[in-house]
Design a protein around this motif. Structure first.
Motif, PDB file in Angstrom:
ATOM      1  N   ILE A 231       0.853  -1.184   0.000  1.00 24.41           N
ATOM      2  CA  ILE A 231       0.000   0.000   0.000  1.00 24.41           C
ATOM      3  C   ILE A 231       0.889   1.234   0.000  1.00 24.41           C
ATOM      4  CG2 ILE A 231      -1.870  -1.198   1.208  1.00 24.41           C
ATOM      5  CD1 ILE A 231      -1.123   0.475   3.700  1.00 24.41           C
ATOM      6  N   ARG A 232       0.387   2.314  -0.603  1.00 19.18           N
ATOM      7  CA  ARG A 232       1.106   3.586  -0.644  1.00 19.18           C
ATOM      8  C   ARG A 232       0.436   4.568   0.310  1.00 19.18           C
ATOM      9  NH1 ARG A 232       0.513   3.545  -7.071  1.00 19.18           N
ATOM     10  NH2 ARG A 232      -1.520   2.958  -6.274  1.00 19.18           N
ATOM     11  N   VAL A 233       1.249   5.203   1.134  1.00 18.10           N
ATOM     12  CA  VAL A 233       0.759   6.229   2.062  1.00 18.10           C
ATOM     13  C   VAL A 233       1.560   7.496   1.826  1.00 18.10           C
ATOM     14  CG1 VAL A 233       0.430   6.873   4.463  1.00 18.10           C
ATOM     15  CG2 VAL A 233       0.069   4.496   3.761  1.00 18.10           C
ATOM     16  N   GLN A 234       0.860   8.576   1.538  1.00 19.02           N
ATOM     17  CA  GLN A 234       1.513   9.855   1.277  1.00 19.02           C
ATOM     18  C   GLN A 234       1.631  10.645   2.573  1.00 19.02           C
ATOM     19  OE1 GLN A 234       2.539  11.115  -1.988  1.00 19.02           O
ATOM     20  NE2 GLN A 234       3.643  12.435  -0.545  1.00 19.02           N
ATOM     21  N   LEU A 235       2.790  11.244   2.795  1.00 19.52           N
ATOM     22  CA  LEU A 235       2.980  12.110   3.955  1.00 19.52           C
ATOM     23  C   LEU A 235       2.527  13.512   3.587  1.00 19.52           C
ATOM     24  CD1 LEU A 235       6.509  10.864   5.077  1.00 19.52           C
ATOM     25  CD2 LEU A 235       4.264  10.066   5.827  1.00 19.52           C
ATOM     26  N   ARG A 236       1.776  14.144   4.480  1.00 23.29           N
ATOM     27  CA  ARG A 236       1.205  15.455   4.176  1.00 23.29           C
ATOM     28  C   ARG A 236       2.263  16.544   4.057  1.00 23.29           C
ATOM     29  NH1 ARG A 236      -3.898  16.634   2.436  1.00 23.29           N
ATOM     30  NH2 ARG A 236      -4.133  18.401   3.863  1.00 23.29           N
ATOM     31  N   ASP A 237       3.458  16.297   4.614  1.00 28.81           N
ATOM     32  CA  ASP A 237       4.501  17.316   4.518  1.00 28.81           C
ATOM     33  C   ASP A 237       5.333  17.162   3.253  1.00 28.81           C
ATOM     34  OD1 ASP A 237       5.813  15.027   5.181  1.00 28.81           O
ATOM     35  OD2 ASP A 237       6.843  15.827   6.944  1.00 28.81           O
ATOM     36  N   GLY A 238       4.890  16.307   2.326  1.00 29.07           N
ATOM     37  CA  GLY A 238       5.539  16.173   1.037  1.00 29.07           C
ATOM     38  C   GLY A 238       6.460  14.979   0.943  1.00 29.07           C
ATOM     39  N   GLY A 239       7.165  14.886  -0.179  1.00 32.54           N
ATOM     40  CA  GLY A 239       8.064  13.758  -0.407  1.00 32.54           C
ATOM     41  C   GLY A 239       7.347  12.612  -1.103  1.00 32.54           C
ATOM     42  N   ASP A 240       8.111  11.558  -1.391  1.00 31.89           N
ATOM     43  CA  ASP A 240       7.554  10.382  -2.060  1.00 31.89           C
ATOM     44  C   ASP A 240       6.662   9.604  -1.116  1.00 31.89           C
ATOM     45  OD1 ASP A 240       8.927  10.966  -4.388  1.00 31.89           O
ATOM     46  OD2 ASP A 240      10.686   9.785  -3.792  1.00 31.89           O
ATOM     47  N   PRO A 241       5.676   8.879  -1.638  1.00 32.68           N
ATOM     48  CA  PRO A 241       4.845   8.038  -0.771  1.00 32.68           C
ATOM     49  C   PRO A 241       5.683   6.961  -0.090  1.00 32.68           C
ATOM     50  CG  PRO A 241       3.903   8.234  -2.974  1.00 32.68           C
ATOM     51  CD  PRO A 241       5.284   8.791  -3.049  1.00 32.68           C
ATOM     52  N   VAL A 242       5.197   6.492   1.049  1.00 35.00           N
ATOM     53  CA  VAL A 242       5.814   5.388   1.775  1.00 35.00           C
ATOM     54  C   VAL A 242       5.130   4.103   1.347  1.00 35.00           C
ATOM     55  CG1 VAL A 242       6.197   4.389   4.055  1.00 35.00           C
ATOM     56  CG2 VAL A 242       6.381   6.862   3.739  1.00 35.00           C
ATOM     57  N   ALA A 243       5.909   3.067   1.026  1.00 33.91           N
ATOM     58  CA  ALA A 243       5.352   1.767   0.645  1.00 33.91           C
ATOM     59  C   ALA A 243       5.423   0.826   1.836  1.00 33.91           C
ATOM     60  CB  ALA A 243       6.122   1.187  -0.532  1.00 33.91           C
ATOM     61  N   LEU A 244       4.294   0.200   2.172  1.00 38.86           N
ATOM     62  CA  LEU A 244       4.214  -0.659   3.343  1.00 38.86           C
ATOM     63  C   LEU A 244       3.470  -1.947   3.023  1.00 38.86           C
ATOM     64  CD1 LEU A 244       3.095   2.111   5.851  1.00 38.86           C
ATOM     65  CD2 LEU A 244       5.342   1.016   5.865  1.00 38.86           C
ATOM     66  N   GLU A 245       3.832  -3.011   3.739  1.00 36.50           N
ATOM     67  CA  GLU A 245       3.088  -4.267   3.620  1.00 36.50           C
ATOM     68  C   GLU A 245       1.858  -4.196   4.512  1.00 36.50           C
ATOM     69  OE1 GLU A 245       5.187  -7.835   4.254  1.00 36.50           O
ATOM     70  OE2 GLU A 245       6.820  -7.345   2.865  1.00 36.50           O
ATOM     71  N   PRO A 246       0.681  -4.525   3.992  1.00 37.26           N
ATOM     72  CA  PRO A 246      -0.525  -4.531   4.839  1.00 37.26           C
ATOM     73  C   PRO A 246      -0.530  -5.762   5.750  1.00 37.26           C
ATOM     74  CG  PRO A 246      -1.051  -5.259   2.602  1.00 37.26           C
ATOM     75  CD  PRO A 246       0.391  -4.848   2.591  1.00 37.26           C
ATOM     76  N   PRO A 247      -1.164  -5.698   6.906  1.00 34.07           N
ATOM     77  CA  PRO A 247      -1.824  -4.506   7.455  1.00 34.07           C
ATOM     78  C   PRO A 247      -0.800  -3.512   7.989  1.00 34.07           C
ATOM     79  CG  PRO A 247      -1.943  -6.311   9.034  1.00 34.07           C
ATOM     80  CD  PRO A 247      -1.290  -6.879   7.803  1.00 34.07           C
ATOM     81  N   ALA A 248      -0.998  -2.236   7.690  1.00 33.94           N
ATOM     82  CA  ALA A 248      -0.070  -1.187   8.116  1.00 33.94           C
ATOM     83  C   ALA A 248      -0.837  -0.147   8.925  1.00 33.94           C
ATOM     84  CB  ALA A 248       0.582  -0.541   6.900  1.00 33.94           C
ATOM     85  N   THR A 249      -0.194   0.344   9.973  1.00 41.49           N
ATOM     86  CA  THR A 249      -0.832   1.304  10.870  1.00 41.49           C
ATOM     87  C   THR A 249      -0.101   2.640  10.832  1.00 41.49           C
ATOM     88  OG1 THR A 249       0.553   0.714  12.765  1.00 41.49           O
ATOM     89  CG2 THR A 249      -1.450  -0.603  12.411  1.00 41.49           C
ATOM     90  N   VAL A 250      -0.667   3.603  11.528  1.00 43.12           N
ATOM     91  CA  VAL A 250      -0.032   4.912  11.665  1.00 43.12           C
ATOM     92  C   VAL A 250       1.351   4.755  12.283  1.00 43.12           C
ATOM     93  CG1 VAL A 250      -0.153   7.101  12.912  1.00 43.12           C
ATOM     94  CG2 VAL A 250      -2.200   6.193  11.780  1.00 43.12           C
ATOM     95  N   LEU A 251       1.496   3.876  13.283  1.00 47.30           N
ATOM     96  CA  LEU A 251       2.793   3.635  13.911  1.00 47.30           C
ATOM     97  C   LEU A 251       3.822   3.136  12.903  1.00 47.30           C
ATOM     98  CD1 LEU A 251       2.155   2.024  17.432  1.00 47.30           C
ATOM     99  CD2 LEU A 251       3.095   4.289  16.911  1.00 47.30           C
ATOM    100  N   ASP A 252       3.391   2.285  11.967  1.00 49.43           N
ATOM    101  CA  ASP A 252       4.315   1.760  10.946  1.00 49.43           C
ATOM    102  C   ASP A 252       4.846   2.896  10.067  1.00 49.43           C
ATOM    103  OD1 ASP A 252       4.056  -0.913  11.767  1.00 49.43           O
ATOM    104  OD2 ASP A 252       2.220  -1.142  10.586  1.00 49.43           O
ATOM    105  N   VAL A 253       3.966   3.843   9.727  1.00 47.09           N
ATOM    106  CA  VAL A 253       4.405   4.989   8.921  1.00 47.09           C
ATOM    107  C   VAL A 253       5.407   5.823   9.710  1.00 47.09           C
ATOM    108  CG1 VAL A 253       3.680   7.120   7.789  1.00 47.09           C
ATOM    109  CG2 VAL A 253       2.280   5.063   7.586  1.00 47.09           C
ATOM    110  N   ALA A 254       5.106   6.090  10.985  1.00 42.56           N
ATOM    111  CA  ALA A 254       6.022   6.867  11.819  1.00 42.56           C
ATOM    112  C   ALA A 254       7.379   6.186  11.910  1.00 42.56           C
ATOM    113  CB  ALA A 254       5.413   7.052  13.211  1.00 42.56           C
ATOM    114  N   ASP A 255       7.380   4.862  11.993  1.00 43.04           N
ATOM    115  CA  ASP A 255       8.626   4.116  12.125  1.00 43.04           C
ATOM    116  C   ASP A 255       9.482   4.217  10.866  1.00 43.04           C
ATOM    117  OD1 ASP A 255      10.258   2.378  13.786  1.00 43.04           O
ATOM    118  OD2 ASP A 255       9.812   0.806  12.340  1.00 43.04           O
ATOM    119  N   THR A 256       8.839   4.303   9.684  1.00 40.68           N
ATOM    120  CA  THR A 256       9.619   4.419   8.451  1.00 40.68           C
ATOM    121  C   THR A 256      10.315   5.778   8.365  1.00 40.68           C
ATOM    122  OG1 THR A 256       7.765   5.311   7.147  1.00 40.68           O
ATOM    123  CG2 THR A 256       8.019   2.901   7.215  1.00 40.68           C
ATOM    124  N   ILE A 257       9.753   6.774   9.035  1.00 43.78           N
ATOM    125  CA  ILE A 257      10.367   8.103   9.036  1.00 43.78           C
ATOM    126  C   ILE A 257      11.543   8.138  10.012  1.00 43.78           C
ATOM    127  CG2 ILE A 257       9.965  10.565   9.432  1.00 43.78           C
ATOM    128  CD1 ILE A 257       6.982   9.987   8.785  1.00 43.78           C
TER     129      ILE A 257
END
Length: 299
Positions: A231-257
């Motif tokens: 799945i692709r998740v876009q960060l609101r502050d810009g940059g390329d989308p983050v690619a994650l394996e589902p199921p993915a949570t908000v915490l997973d996005v924070a961890d990739t940053i």
């Protein structure tokens, strides 16, 4: 009277033991000159077998270093382009990426795996063209084992088949991949659909595509992303989308940053398919969907 064909075949096999490359080619040519010229029957079949051995030896000679091939992975996923020789793989890879590849209307234009990267919805994905596999590849004909080893490391397969060719050519390749016990998500790209109608396939979903038709290439890009299973998740502050394996949570996005951001994360604001309304505030365990945009919130 010539000797029984089965006996003759065993004699031929003994003559070929230990011979490879130019030496094996010379021996096979001599054998062809010695065989009776029957057009039907077992000796005609034997001649065909020798001719196939000659073709396979020529292929191996061109690809003698394939046993050491390797492809370094790049991007969020790797998709292999697989098909018979001259199935349009090189042209398709070139159309989907910025790479320049030698193409031609003859088989085995590509002799080694060719990697290239492309962006699918903003996410970098690697495409790898596997040179045309032949019957017997699982038993290493045409350097098949090394090529199948590259394929084994992929995440998905884009089967390529030219619309003007018999479907049996593709099925031969699929049988070799199955014999190597490689089972990956797949889609059939029916190439050159501007020249002939696309085939129907009992197991694979067929997507007609032409390198001359940008709309068909865009549809293919969408389908390729689906093959990754990410799945692709876009960060609101810009940059390329983050690619994650589902199921993915908000915490997973924070961890990739950043790992520290994960520890400080209290939730997020979400826009997109997983939100009940735009900018919904959610907790850190909120499950995200492909196409979401998030703004990470911290304490």
């Amino acid at each position: 009277m010539p000797m029984p064909h089965r006996t003759y075949q065993q004699v031929i096999k003994r003559r070929l033991v230990g011979k490879e490359g130019s030496e094996r080619i010379r021996e096979l040519r001599e054998i062809l000159g010695e065989l009776p010229g029957y057009k039907n029957g077992p000796y005609a079949d034997l001649r065909k077998w020798v001719e196939n051995e000659l073709d396979a030896t020529r292929t191996r000679k061109r690809t003698v270093h394939r046993d050491s091939i390797a492809v370094r992975r790049e991007g969020a996923a790797q998709i292999a382009l697989v098909g018979a020789p001259n199935a349009g793989k090189s042209s398709l890879l070139q159309a989907l990426s910025a790479i320049q590849i030698k193409t031609g209307d003859y088989a085995f234009t590509t002799t080694r795996p060719v990697p290239a990267t492309t962006r699918l919805g903003g996410v970098l994905v690697q495409l790898v063209e596997i040179p045309g596999l032949i019957e017997g590849a699982a038993e290493d004909r045409g350097g098949g084992r090394a090529l199948l080893g590259v394929l084994r490391n992929a995440d998905a397969i884009l089967w390529c088949h030219a619309c003007d060719r018999p479907l049996a050519e593709l099925e031969t390749i699929r049988a070799e991949v199955a014999a190597a016990e490689i089972d990956l998500p797949g889609l059939l790209a029916a190439t050159k659909c501007d020249e002939a109608p696309p085939p129907k396939h009992p197991q694979l979903r067929v997507l007609p595509v032409s390198v001359l038709d940008d709309a068909s290439l865009d549809r293919l890009r969408d389908e390729l992303w689906g093959l990754t299973g990410l799945i692709r998740v876009q960060l609101r502050d810009g940059g390329d989308p983050v690619a994650l394996e589902p199921p993915a949570t908000v915490l997973d996005v924070a961890d990739t940053i950043h790992h520290e951001l994960r520890e400080q994360c209290t939730g997020a604001r979400v826009w997109g398919p997983s939100a009940r309304f735009e900018g919904q505030r959610v907790g850190p365990q909120h499950a995200l969907a492909d196409g979401d945009a998030v703004e990470i919130l911290t304490r």
